[in-house]
Motif scaffolding. Structure first.
Motif, PDB file in Angstrom:
ATOM      1  N   CYS A   4      86.328  52.483  99.006  1.00  0.00           N
ATOM      2  CA  CYS A   4      86.029  53.456  97.957  1.00  0.00           C
ATOM      3  C   CYS A   4      84.587  53.942  98.072  1.00  0.00           C
ATOM      4  CB  CYS A   4      86.230  52.827  96.590  1.00  0.00           C
ATOM      5  SG  CYS A   4      87.898  52.203  96.293  1.00  0.00           S
ATOM      6  N   LEU A  67      87.550  61.888  89.940  1.00  0.00           N
ATOM      7  CA  LEU A  67      88.031  61.788  91.322  1.00  0.00           C
ATOM      8  C   LEU A  67      87.589  60.482  91.975  1.00  0.00           C
ATOM      9  CD1 LEU A  67      87.901  64.656  93.949  1.00  0.00           C
ATOM     10  CD2 LEU A  67      87.339  62.319  94.581  1.00  0.00           C
ATOM     11  N   ASP A  70      89.888  57.488  91.474  1.00  0.00           N
ATOM     12  CA  ASP A  70      91.248  57.524  92.032  1.00  0.00           C
ATOM     13  C   ASP A  70      91.351  56.502  93.171  1.00  0.00           C
ATOM     14  OD1 ASP A  70      93.647  58.195  93.420  1.00  0.00           O
ATOM     15  OD2 ASP A  70      93.529  60.242  92.673  1.00  0.00           O
ATOM     16  N   GLN A  73      91.319  57.871  96.646  1.00  0.00           N
ATOM     17  CA  GLN A  73      90.173  58.698  97.065  1.00  0.00           C
ATOM     18  C   GLN A  73      89.860  58.573  98.563  1.00  0.00           C
ATOM     19  OE1 GLN A  73      86.692  56.803  97.284  1.00  0.00           O
ATOM     20  NE2 GLN A  73      86.410  58.476  98.747  1.00  0.00           N
ATOM     21  N   THR A  77      89.217  61.707 101.978  1.00  0.00           N
ATOM     22  CA  THR A  77      87.813  61.800 102.383  1.00  0.00           C
ATOM     23  C   THR A  77      87.683  61.472 103.870  1.00  0.00           C
ATOM     24  OG1 THR A  77      87.230  61.040 100.150  1.00  0.00           O
ATOM     25  CG2 THR A  77      85.483  61.018 101.795  1.00  0.00           C
ATOM     26  N   VAL A  89      85.813  66.146 101.277  1.00  0.00           N
ATOM     27  CA  VAL A  89      86.861  65.728 100.342  1.00  0.00           C
ATOM     28  C   VAL A  89      87.848  66.879 100.191  1.00  0.00           C
ATOM     29  CG1 VAL A  89      87.385  64.809  98.058  1.00  0.00           C
ATOM     30  CG2 VAL A  89      85.160  64.326  99.102  1.00  0.00           C
ATOM     31  N   TRP A 177      93.485  65.731  97.199  1.00  0.00           N
ATOM     32  CA  TRP A 177      93.378  65.177  95.849  1.00  0.00           C
ATOM     33  C   TRP A 177      93.863  66.161  94.793  1.00  0.00           C
ATOM     34  CZ3 TRP A 177      90.966  66.745  91.400  1.00  0.00           C
ATOM     35  CH2 TRP A 177      90.994  65.819  90.347  1.00  0.00           C
TER      36      TRP A 177
END
Length: 213
Positions: A4, A67, A70, A73, A77, A89, A177
């Motif tokens: 993350c 965001l 999430d 994520q 990315t 992203v 996303w």
């Protein structure tokens, strides 16, 4: 990978998230990030005046600011690949067209505006947004596109130039996303359509059978 951006860890079940409640089952953030999301959103609407300021306004921006929480994520990315260290992203176009930059949302922007944080001097470049003041702006006037808006009003903790946001069309093999709530609604709609189609098919089959009985 599955790391993350906000925590440097894999997604995990968080302690209670108040602002980004959709991610209480699994998240890429911890409560401190959640609080920062809330604070920065409150800063965005703080100077809009009593006719506009409302904690439930601009739901699309609220979703966008979450965001970083999430758990998926990392899937959206990837490195820009130009040696800058910038992470790209991918944002789904339907989130932009149906929410963030929808005609109704743009109408609200033009009626109320947003508080844009002023850029700080280089020596203060790592300070939080709004540290150096703010200005009331109309997003549809100030920014030529939704992409320009997203790349200035970044989700907390995922700021430019470390992150850059691009709009893509959702397609097989391309993760992008959109808010969890939007995904759930779309799955429910698809399931309802499939159920209606199946029911119609069963009914038609029954009618056809009766013709031969």
């Amino acid at each position: 990978g599955d790391t993350c951006a906000l925590t440097g860890l894999e997604p995990r079940v968080p302690r209670y998230l108040k602002f980004c409640q959709d991610y209480n089952d699994l998240a890429c953030c911890i409560p401190g990030h959640d609080l920062e999301n809330q604070i920065q959103f409150e800063n965005l609407i703080d100077g809009l005046g009593p006719g506009c300021k409302n904690p439930m306004m601009y739901p699309a921006i609220r979703y966008f600011y979450c965001l970083g929480c999430d758990p998926d994520q990392p899937k959206y990315t990837y490195p820009k690949g130009d040696g800058s260290g910038t992470q790209m992203v991918r944002i789904c176009r339907d989130f932009v067209d149906d929410a963030l930059w929808h005609n109704e949302t743009k109408k609200q922007y033009e009626e109320c505006g947003v508080m844009r944080p002023n850029a700080c001097p280089d020596m203060m470049s790592n300070f939080d947004p709004y540290t150096c003041g703010d200005d009331l702006v109309i997003p549809t006037i100030e920014y030529e596109s939704a992409s320009a808006f997203m790349n200035y009003m970044n989700p907390p903790g995922m700021y430019a130039p470390d992150f850059e946001y691009i709009i893509v069309d959702e397609a097989d093999g391309v993760d992008c996303w959109k808010p969890k709530a939007m995904r759930v609604n779309q799955r429910s709609s698809a399931s309802s359509r499939a159920s209606r189609s199946l029911s119609a098919g069963v009914m038609m089959a029954g009618m056809a059978m009766r013709r031969f009985l």
